[in-house]
Motif scaffolding. Structure first.
Motif, PDB file in Angstrom:
ATOM      1  N   SER A   1      44.101  48.769  52.220  1.00  0.00           N
ATOM      2  CA  SER A   1      43.422  49.705  51.323  1.00  0.00           C
ATOM      3  C   SER A   1      42.768  49.009  50.130  1.00  0.00           C
ATOM      4  CB  SER A   1      44.408  50.774  50.827  1.00  0.00           C
ATOM      5  OG  SER A   1      45.352  50.213  49.924  1.00  0.00           O
ATOM      6  N   THR A   2      43.110  47.746  49.900  1.00  0.00           N
ATOM      7  CA  THR A   2      42.514  47.003  48.783  1.00  0.00           C
ATOM      8  C   THR A   2      41.195  46.341  49.157  1.00  0.00           C
ATOM      9  OG1 THR A   2      43.598  44.873  49.292  1.00  0.00           O
ATOM     10  CG2 THR A   2      44.844  46.463  47.947  1.00  0.00           C
ATOM     11  N   VAL A   3      40.831  46.338  50.438  1.00  0.00           N
ATOM     12  CA  VAL A   3      39.737  45.485  50.906  1.00  0.00           C
ATOM     13  C   VAL A   3      38.384  45.908  50.344  1.00  0.00           C
ATOM     14  CG1 VAL A   3      38.412  44.827  52.953  1.00  0.00           C
ATOM     15  CG2 VAL A   3      40.896  44.665  52.970  1.00  0.00           C
ATOM     16  N   THR A   4      38.083  47.201  50.357  1.00  0.00           N
ATOM     17  CA  THR A   4      36.782  47.636  49.835  1.00  0.00           C
ATOM     18  C   THR A   4      36.617  47.229  48.378  1.00  0.00           C
ATOM     19  OG1 THR A   4      36.718  49.526  51.352  1.00  0.00           O
ATOM     20  CG2 THR A   4      35.285  49.614  49.418  1.00  0.00           C
ATOM     21  N   SER A   5      37.670  47.428  47.587  1.00  0.00           N
ATOM     22  CA  SER A   5      37.620  47.001  46.180  1.00  0.00           C
ATOM     23  C   SER A   5      37.498  45.487  46.077  1.00  0.00           C
ATOM     24  CB  SER A   5      38.872  47.482  45.443  1.00  0.00           C
ATOM     25  OG  SER A   5      38.926  48.890  45.396  1.00  0.00           O
ATOM     26  N   ALA A   6      38.180  44.752  46.974  1.00  0.00           N
ATOM     27  CA  ALA A   6      38.099  43.291  46.955  1.00  0.00           C
ATOM     28  C   ALA A   6      36.688  42.807  47.269  1.00  0.00           C
ATOM     29  CB  ALA A   6      39.096  42.696  47.947  1.00  0.00           C
ATOM     30  N   LEU A   7      36.014  43.486  48.189  1.00  0.00           N
ATOM     31  CA  LEU A   7      34.634  43.114  48.508  1.00  0.00           C
ATOM     32  C   LEU A   7      33.725  43.324  47.299  1.00  0.00           C
ATOM     33  CD1 LEU A   7      34.423  44.594  52.104  1.00  0.00           C
ATOM     34  CD2 LEU A   7      34.073  42.187  51.506  1.00  0.00           C
TER      35      LEU A   7
ATOM     36  N   GLY B   1      47.934  49.212  41.292  1.00  0.00           N
ATOM     37  CA  GLY B   1      47.490  50.089  42.364  1.00  0.00           C
ATOM     38  C   GLY B   1      46.492  49.386  43.264  1.00  0.00           C
ATOM     39  N   PRO B   2      46.111  50.008  44.392  1.00  0.00           N
ATOM     40  CA  PRO B   2      45.246  49.328  45.372  1.00  0.00           C
ATOM     41  C   PRO B   2      43.844  49.007  44.859  1.00  0.00           C
ATOM     42  CG  PRO B   2      45.605  51.629  45.981  1.00  0.00           C
ATOM     43  CD  PRO B   2      46.550  51.329  44.865  1.00  0.00           C
ATOM     44  N   THR B   3      43.288  49.865  43.969  1.00  0.00           N
ATOM     45  CA  THR B   3      41.914  49.613  43.514  1.00  0.00           C
ATOM     46  C   THR B   3      41.829  48.350  42.663  1.00  0.00           C
ATOM     47  OG1 THR B   3      41.375  51.977  43.534  1.00  0.00           O
ATOM     48  CG2 THR B   3      39.968  50.537  42.209  1.00  0.00           C
ATOM     49  N   TRP B   4      42.641  48.282  41.581  1.00  0.00           N
ATOM     50  CA  TRP B   4      42.608  47.099  40.729  1.00  0.00           C
ATOM     51  C   TRP B   4      43.177  45.882  41.453  1.00  0.00           C
ATOM     52  CZ3 TRP B   4      39.923  45.432  36.923  1.00  0.00           C
ATOM     53  CH2 TRP B   4      39.369  46.314  35.985  1.00  0.00           C
ATOM     54  N   SER B   5      44.180  46.077  42.304  1.00  0.00           N
ATOM     55  CA  SER B   5      44.709  44.949  43.076  1.00  0.00           C
ATOM     56  C   SER B   5      43.618  44.363  43.959  1.00  0.00           C
ATOM     57  CB  SER B   5      45.892  45.403  43.942  1.00  0.00           C
ATOM     58  OG  SER B   5      46.991  45.770  43.143  1.00  0.00           O
ATOM     59  N   GLY B   6      42.806  45.243  44.557  1.00  0.00           N
ATOM     60  CA  GLY B   6      41.700  44.763  45.385  1.00  0.00           C
ATOM     61  C   GLY B   6      40.649  44.045  44.574  1.00  0.00           C
ATOM     62  N   ILE B   7      40.232  44.657  43.470  1.00  0.00           N
ATOM     63  CA  ILE B   7      39.190  44.047  42.637  1.00  0.00           C
ATOM     64  C   ILE B   7      39.623  42.668  42.147  1.00  0.00           C
ATOM     65  CG2 ILE B   7      38.026  44.229  40.396  1.00  0.00           C
ATOM     66  CD1 ILE B   7      37.889  47.254  40.863  1.00  0.00           C
TER      67      ILE B   7
END
Length: 253
Positions: free
Chosen positions: A59-65, A169-175
């Motif tokens: 779930s973090t991948v989109t934010s990581a991209l 959370g997943p959003t900031w973890s991804g970013i």
């Protein structure tokens, strides 16, 4: 300390040392490309998957991209500013570029294909217009504290980001997964020791490896929830290595 925390502390220092030695042996260009392999973001994602589950990691991948776009702009800004300032103001300005992208990404509903496409578009654009640097032939003896300090700085950030995933959370973890830990470590030390042109060459190599990183992230989203975490990340590392090898061949041609 937990076993995972000990693993982070033990695993990261030799990775950072290895990349540093690769830059010294093969030069800033190839060394930077080797440094762009997900030595830091890969373990961050892996430890997040172990601690919070495969679905959380996916779930973090989109934010990581989207965060990876910030890392691309970090490299561009650093290369543009490095010749005008010393390493400290340069890295602070470049971090500002990363966090500008991070905050702009918050609250955006973006699909995985759209995030990947935007990432590749920005990356290709930045590489096309990346400032040219002069070859650096002068070599200097590195201080004894050089590699240990790099290991300490990078390991600190990896432990901090992975331990904070519960709160982020997943959003900031991804970013923050692609937060320019390796990028800034290599750029700052190279800039301080060998000058702006050498730092720019390292950053160019790091950006070339970003194509492999995009593939890695897409693989985290698709593969990690499907098979055991260890084999999944092993496969993704191999695939990333193949993509980076192809990138080297294409660039040389």
């Amino acid at each position: 300390m937990s076993d995972l925390l000990i693993a982070k502390i033990v695993l990261m220092p030799p990775l950072i040392a290895g990349v540093t030695l690769a830059v010294r042996k093969w030069g800033e260009g190839i060394g930077g490309l080797i440094g762009g392999f997900p030595w830091v973001a890969g373990p961050i994602s892996f430890f997040i998957a172990l601690e919070h589950g495969a679905l959380f990691a996916a779930s973090t991948v989109t934010s990581a991209l989207l965060g990876s776009i910030g890392t691309t702009l970090f490299a561009l800004v650093y290369a543009l500013v490095a010749s005008r300032f010393s390493w400290l103001p340069t890295v602070l300005i470049s971090y500002a570029a990363f966090f500008a992208v991070a905050f702009l990404s918050l609250g955006r509903t973006v699909s995985l294909p759209a995030a990947a496409g935007l990432n590749l578009l920005v990356l290709t654009f930045v590489l096309y217009f990346f400032p040219k640097s002069r070859p650096v032939t002068e070599t200097k003896k590195q201080p004894l504290y050089d590699i240990p300090l790099r290991m300490l700085v990078a390991t600190f950030f990896v432990v901090l980001l992975t331990q904070a995933a519960d709160y982020l959370g997943p959003t900031w973890s991804g970013i923050l997964t692609p937060f320019p830990i390796m990028t800034s470590t290599l750029a700052v030390f190279t800039h301080a020791q060998r000058g702006a042109d050498a730092a720019s060459r390292v950053l160019h190599g790091l950006l070339l490896a970003s194509y492999g990183f995009v593939v890695f992230l897409i693989g985290v989203s698709w593969l990690v929830p499907q098979i055991p975490i260890g084999p999944a990340y092993s496969i993704l590392m191999i695939v990333t290595m193949i993509v980076n090898f192809v990138t080297i061949r294409v660039v040389k041609e």
